[in-house]
Design a protein around this motif. Structure first.
Motif, mmCIF file in Angstrom:
data_model
loop_
_atom_site.group_PDB
_atom_site.id
_atom_site.type_symbol
_atom_site.label_atom_id
_atom_site.label_comp_id
_atom_site.label_asym_id
_atom_site.label_seq_id
_atom_site.Cartn_x
_atom_site.Cartn_y
_atom_site.Cartn_z
ATOM 1 N N ALA A 209 -53.290 -24.322 -12.362
ATOM 2 C CA ALA A 209 -54.225 -25.363 -12.721
ATOM 3 C C ALA A 209 -53.412 -26.370 -13.898
ATOM 4 C CB ALA A 209 -54.976 -24.235 -13.778
ATOM 5 N N HIS A 210 -52.584 -26.092 -14.303
ATOM 6 C CA HIS A 210 -51.816 -27.137 -15.176
ATOM 7 C C HIS A 210 -51.317 -28.090 -13.961
ATOM 8 C CE1 HIS A 210 -49.035 -28.486 -18.243
ATOM 9 N NE2 HIS A 210 -47.828 -28.239 -17.344
ATOM 10 N N ARG A 416 -44.819 -20.867 -18.937
ATOM 11 C CA ARG A 416 -45.448 -20.815 -20.093
ATOM 12 C C ARG A 416 -46.383 -22.132 -20.615
ATOM 13 N NH1 ARG A 416 -40.844 -17.854 -23.524
ATOM 14 N NH2 ARG A 416 -40.819 -15.769 -22.314
ATOM 15 N N ARG A 417 -46.306 -23.097 -19.618
ATOM 16 C CA ARG A 417 -46.882 -24.463 -19.873
ATOM 17 C C ARG A 417 -48.163 -24.289 -19.064
ATOM 18 N NH1 ARG A 417 -41.791 -26.372 -20.378
ATOM 19 N NH2 ARG A 417 -41.608 -27.551 -18.184
ATOM 20 N N VAL A 418 -49.437 -24.077 -19.565
ATOM 21 C CA VAL A 418 -50.387 -23.955 -18.711
ATOM 22 C C VAL A 418 -51.726 -24.653 -19.157
ATOM 23 C CG1 VAL A 418 -49.976 -21.467 -18.283
ATOM 24 C CG2 VAL A 418 -51.213 -22.110 -20.336
ATOM 25 N N ALA A 423 -59.075 -29.576 -15.968
ATOM 26 C CA ALA A 423 -59.414 -28.273 -14.834
ATOM 27 C C ALA A 423 -60.779 -27.951 -15.119
ATOM 28 C CB ALA A 423 -58.336 -27.441 -14.433
ATOM 29 N N PRO A 424 -61.585 -27.491 -13.962
ATOM 30 C CA PRO A 424 -62.623 -26.689 -14.222
ATOM 31 C C PRO A 424 -62.629 -25.294 -14.890
ATOM 32 C CG PRO A 424 -62.720 -27.585 -11.829
ATOM 33 C CD PRO A 424 -61.521 -27.922 -12.536
ATOM 34 N N MET A 445 -54.958 -17.045 -23.331
ATOM 35 C CA MET A 445 -54.967 -17.884 -22.099
ATOM 36 C C MET A 445 -56.056 -18.762 -22.018
ATOM 37 S SD MET A 445 -53.313 -18.690 -19.133
ATOM 38 C CE MET A 445 -52.389 -17.222 -18.542
ATOM 39 N N ALA A 446 -57.276 -18.441 -22.252
ATOM 40 C CA ALA A 446 -58.436 -19.254 -22.308
ATOM 41 C C ALA A 446 -58.277 -20.373 -23.182
ATOM 42 C CB ALA A 446 -59.671 -18.760 -22.737
ATOM 43 N N ALA A 447 -57.715 -20.164 -24.429
ATOM 44 C CA ALA A 447 -57.312 -21.263 -25.479
ATOM 45 C C ALA A 447 -56.227 -22.177 -24.845
ATOM 46 C CB ALA A 447 -57.103 -20.543 -26.900
ATOM 47 N N ALA A 448 -55.172 -21.529 -24.375
ATOM 48 C CA ALA A 448 -54.091 -22.533 -23.765
ATOM 49 C C ALA A 448 -54.460 -23.269 -22.650
ATOM 50 C CB ALA A 448 -52.904 -21.666 -23.492
ATOM 51 N N LEU A 449 -55.301 -22.870 -21.797
ATOM 52 C CA LEU A 449 -55.826 -23.595 -20.650
ATOM 53 C C LEU A 449 -56.495 -24.720 -21.339
ATOM 54 C CD1 LEU A 449 -57.090 -20.909 -18.200
ATOM 55 C CD2 LEU A 449 -55.362 -22.587 -17.824
ATOM 56 N N GLY A 450 -57.406 -24.732 -22.390
ATOM 57 C CA GLY A 450 -58.085 -25.676 -23.205
ATOM 58 C C GLY A 450 -59.258 -26.391 -22.378
#
Length: 493
Positions: A209-210, A416-418, A423-424, A445-450
């Motif tokens: 996704a990243h 770790r860079r996500v 992204a949807p 993870m949800a917070a990191a995806l943003g």
């Protein structure tokens, strides 16, 4: 689900370069891997549905220098069965890292575990680079692993892996596997990737996704790793979570009549700890090897990955009480018949299509490529009080995993860079008593995806929720993947 191994179990079983920059999404670089199609054929040696087909794609060893050589990526397809219109392809990754996805997908689909999704999707399995049939990591005969200390054992394993696979090792790892995954998507003819990832598959999906937010379709990550933790923090969180899972097992064992003496869960746990220490280094002779303390703890830990395995753990504890350590050996080294307890008996790896299992060495190579951290025995020893506080039973053995990459060149933290704000949103599924990927990881993870990804909470035991066969979880996952219906805000099953 993936099985976490200790360095002791690995050894008993048993010139990094900068990670390439991502390719152009349209594959405009020279010698582009894009534009391929899969020449589908049979899958010899793979158990699966009769309709299952297999093939191979070619990807650059180094995406920054596509002329530097190629690797093979093996893929499989189980065509949609209907009824209902076909939605496209659904790529499934079962974790590890190191689990051969082709074998796992075939077996699970044959058992009917993905049948509803298979009605509408072609199910796609693949072995990530370095795994199974995809240019596998080969560490050869590990009979030369003779060191008596954990760091020495790990260093000797690293030397063997460099000897046999030195040209491959710098190029395994999650970011390159994510780039391969985009080549798979393109070869399938899909504009967007529909993806179902379990455990480590969550790390791979988040990195994809990243790297390729514009190519994300419906994505579900189940048993989500926490991208905000370093290796030490991850190990400490797992130690505490496995201890919690053991406490829950012990309470259930008492309620059912436990073969370990004790009227309370705490007494049963104390009895299991005593049994581990009583085995010591010499262990108990079994048909397939010596069951020592490390093997006992590995067997108990493996059985905590799924509540479905709790009856087998009770049986193994009952057999051990009667002097029979074989059932615990089978829990400790599933499918290996105890062979991993004797390095001299570990066969050289076979990379042919029909015998692809190199799970242990592939997992080690990918894990070590995915982290820059390297620990010393003195540094690990200084952590003893924290790990003992996290788990009186598993703390020491999980702490030892921090030495697994001794002797390997440092990797990097790219996995770790996500962040993927464009992204949807994805659906992240997390189990409250998951011992391997503890519950807070999904929210992190949800917070990191943003990107507004949602967390579905499963109040239950075990690693991962979809295969726990809870109708609430399976219904929510399938409704999202099939109909695009995302659960509401604080969704709980």
């Amino acid at each position: 689900m993936a099985r976490m191994r200790t360095v002791a179990a690995l050894a008993a079983a048993l010139t990094a370069t900068v990670l390439a920059a991502p390719p152009q999404a349209d594959g405009s670089a020279g010698h582009s891997p894009y534009g391929q199609t899969v020449d589908w054929a049979g899958c010899p040696g793979v158990h699966g549905p009769r309709s299952m087909e297999c093939g191979t794609l070619t990807v650059p060893r180094d995406y920054a220098d596509p002329k530097a050589g190629d690797l093979d990526v093996a893929v499989s397809r189980i065509p949609a069965t209907g009824p209902g219109p076909r939605l496209g392809s659904l790529v499934v990754n079962f974790g590890g890292p190191g689990i051969p996805g082709i074998t796992e997908l075939g077996e699970r689909t044959a058992a009917g575990e993905l049948s509803r999704l298979n009605r509408r999707y072609d199910l796609i399995g693949f072995d990530p680079r370095g795994v199974g049939r995809s240019s596998p990591v080969d560490c050869g005969d590990l009979s030369g692993v003779t060191a008596t200390d954990l760091a020495g054992q790990a260093r000797q394993v690293a030397q063997a892996c460099r000897k046999h696979s030195g040209a491959l090792l710098p190029w395994v790892g999650t970011p390159n596997a994510a780039r391969d995954l985009d080549v798979v998507r393109s070869a399938l003819g899909d504009d967007r990737l529909a993806y179902l990832g379990f455990s480590y598959g969550g790390r791979l999906g988040s990195v994809y996704a990243h790297e390729f937010p514009q190519h994300i379709g419906r994505m579900v990550l189940d048993g989500v790793p926490d991208p905000t933790l370093d290796d030490t923090e991850t190990a400490l969180a797992q130690a505490a979570a496995f201890q919690h899972a053991l406490d829950d097992f012990a309470a259930d064992c008492v309620a059912r009549g436990c073969p370990v003496p004790g009227r309370t869960a705490a007494q049963v746990v104390a009895g299991m700890k005593t049994a581990a220490h009583s085995l010591g280094e010499g262990g108990l002779a079994t048909v397939t090897g010596q069951l020592d303390r490390a093997g006992y703890l590995q067997g108990v830990q493996n059985a905590l990955y799924s509540k479905d395995d709790w009856p087998y753990l009770r049986e193994a504890l009952s057999a051990l009480r009667d002097g029979d350590g074989e059932p615990m050996m089978q829990l400790a080294y599933p499918g290996q018949l105890g062979q991993l307890a004797q390095p001299a008996r570990l066969p050289a790896l076979d990379s042919t299509w029909s015998t692809p299992d190199n799970y242990e060495m592939a997992k080690l190579a990918i894990d070590c490529r995915d982290t820059p951290e390297r620990h010393t025995p003195a540094g690990v020893h200084a952590l003893d009080p924290r790990f003992t506080a996290a788990s009186a039973v598993f703390g020491t053995s999980i702490e030892a995993t921090l030495l697994a990459c001794t002797g390997w060149p440092p990797g990097d933290g790219a996995s770790r860079r996500v962040a993927a704000p464009t992204a949807p949103q994805a659906l992240l599924v997390s189990t409250t008593a998951d011992p391997a990927t503890p519950y807070p990881g999904a929210a992190h993870m949800a917070a990191a995806l943003g990107n507004g990804s949602r967390v579905l909470t499963y109040r239950g035991e075990g690693h991962g929720a979809y295969f726990a066969h809870d109708p609430c979880v399976t219904g929510a996952v399938e409704a999202y993947l099939i109909d695009g219906a995302m659960p509401g805000g604080r969704a709980v099953c």
